[in-house]
Design a protein around this motif. Sequence first.
Motif, PDB file in Angstrom:
ATOM      1  N   ARG A  68      82.815  50.082  68.143  1.00 29.86           N
ATOM      2  CA  ARG A  68      81.672  49.904  67.248  1.00 29.86           C
ATOM      3  C   ARG A  68      80.662  49.029  67.962  1.00 29.86           C
ATOM      4  N   ILE A  69      79.412  49.049  67.505  1.00 26.91           N
ATOM      5  CA  ILE A  69      78.394  48.140  68.037  1.00 26.91           C
ATOM      6  C   ILE A  69      77.977  47.173  66.944  1.00 26.91           C
ATOM      7  N   ARG A  70      77.477  46.016  67.383  1.00 27.96           N
ATOM      8  CA  ARG A  70      76.934  45.027  66.455  1.00 27.96           C
ATOM      9  C   ARG A  70      75.466  44.783  66.777  1.00 27.96           C
ATOM     10  N   LEU A  71      74.669  44.618  65.739  1.00 29.22           N
ATOM     11  CA  LEU A  71      73.239  44.394  65.867  1.00 29.22           C
ATOM     12  C   LEU A  71      72.859  43.122  65.119  1.00 29.22           C
ATOM     13  N   SER A  72      71.863  42.415  65.637  1.00 35.66           N
ATOM     14  CA  SER A  72      71.435  41.150  65.049  1.00 35.66           C
ATOM     15  C   SER A  72      69.937  41.154  64.770  1.00 35.66           C
ATOM     16  N   ASN A  73      69.594  40.707  63.582  1.00 42.51           N
ATOM     17  CA  ASN A  73      68.204  40.451  63.206  1.00 42.51           C
ATOM     18  C   ASN A  73      68.037  38.955  62.913  1.00 42.51           C
ATOM     19  N   THR A 116      66.654  39.891  56.936  1.00 40.82           N
ATOM     20  CA  THR A 116      66.085  38.823  57.758  1.00 40.82           C
ATOM     21  C   THR A 116      67.162  37.767  58.017  1.00 40.82           C
ATOM     22  N   GLY A 117      67.390  37.468  59.298  1.00 39.08           N
ATOM     23  CA  GLY A 117      68.406  36.489  59.660  1.00 39.08           C
ATOM     24  C   GLY A 117      69.822  37.019  59.646  1.00 39.08           C
ATOM     25  N   GLY A 118      70.013  38.318  59.421  1.00 45.28           N
ATOM     26  CA  GLY A 118      71.353  38.867  59.275  1.00 45.28           C
ATOM     27  C   GLY A 118      71.807  39.694  60.459  1.00 45.28           C
ATOM     28  N   GLN A 119      72.971  40.312  60.305  1.00 43.96           N
ATOM     29  CA  GLN A 119      73.539  41.171  61.333  1.00 43.96           C
ATOM     30  C   GLN A 119      74.327  42.281  60.661  1.00 43.96           C
ATOM     31  N   THR A 120      74.698  43.291  61.438  1.00 42.87           N
ATOM     32  CA  THR A 120      75.491  44.389  60.908  1.00 42.87           C
ATOM     33  C   THR A 120      76.339  44.977  62.019  1.00 42.87           C
ATOM     34  N   ALA A 121      77.337  45.758  61.624  1.00 41.71           N
ATOM     35  CA  ALA A 121      78.176  46.484  62.571  1.00 41.71           C
ATOM     36  C   ALA A 121      78.165  47.953  62.197  1.00 41.71           C
TER      37      ALA A 121
END
Length: 397
Positions: A68-73, A116-121
């Motif tokens: 899986r990949i993780r992304l950050s905002n 805003t300020g979050g992340q997801t996978a």
Amino acid sequence: MLKIATAAALVAALTATPASADCWTAMWATAVQQPSADVWYPTWAEKGFVNHSVRQAVRVTAGGSTIRIRLSNAYGTTPLHLTGASVGKAGTGAAVQAGTLRPLAFAHSASVDIPTGGQTASDPVRLAVKPGDRLTVTLYFQGTTGPATYHNLALATSYRATGDHTRDPGAGAFAETNTSWFYLSGVDVHDDGAAVATFGDSMTDGYAATQDADNRYPDALARRLAGRRPVLNLGIGGNRLLNDSACLGERGLTRFRWDVLGQPRVKTVIVLEGINDILLGMQEPTPCTTPATKVSANDLIAGYRQLIRDAHARGVRIIGGTLLPANFTDEPEAIRDAVNAWIRTSGEFDAVVDFERAVADSADPDRIRPAFDSGDHLHPNPAGYQAMADAVDLHAL
């Protein structure tokens, strides 16, 4: 001062695991930064993207069949809408190897909104990878992103194309290039392994390593381990242990909690940080180095003790790295010497890796060996980074 969320808010957002970490191990990760013009290289981060596909390659340090990949905002000023994404094995340039392109989903949807300020996978995707494979992640943003959370010193070429090219394995549309990573913060493998994090500043980040060659010290350490344990590079060029920077990352004491302890299944960390606290505290401040606070050896030792406490509280083994020769004289050299003596002899770290002696000139131990000098008398060249990796006792991990 940092321009966006408080450090406390960032800790809360970034240490919140986006999905259950029980069955995932990080096999690639980077430390994300606030977009700024005043860093190492020109970047797309300040303007962000609109109707762009961004293709970026990373080299993983473990293997498996499901990823899986993780992304950050983390530093976004608005929620981030990702229209689509894909992953595959990297080919030449911006190309993807035939037959390896996989669309990515997020909670079974092709698109996702990251707060805003979050992340997801992403959802799990079947793609067999081996240690040392290069993966390509393509992100498509149909709308305007605003300033992009990123990592400046990627030392890897990223590509940009107009329109949606998430399912395009070819390189032809990707005419623009950059040397940073954008939004991508991690790649995980579905297993119960134990990762090694490397944490610090530009000596970990890999300044003066070769573009697209993956010859930073953490890369060389990963090759020594040959997939037995993944190695994560969580360095930020210019970062300091004790003071925040508007463009070089929050202080190490703060970001350690999300950049290291927030990674899936990190069991060991190697710390190499403090040289910028000494160096920048003696110089006139710039927008990136305000406040330019003078530090003592005791200040840095107190900081290391906090890292040790934080690591042990999470059951993470912590290894102290001695500070490299820095061509200092007089007071700053006395501080560096005192810090290194404490790291070697205090017994407070779980183990020590003597990076200083690995790269020092035998004729002048306060200077880097000429064969390992990138030319600025501070950062190692690729041979010096290999010597650093070779100095790590693999049993200590």
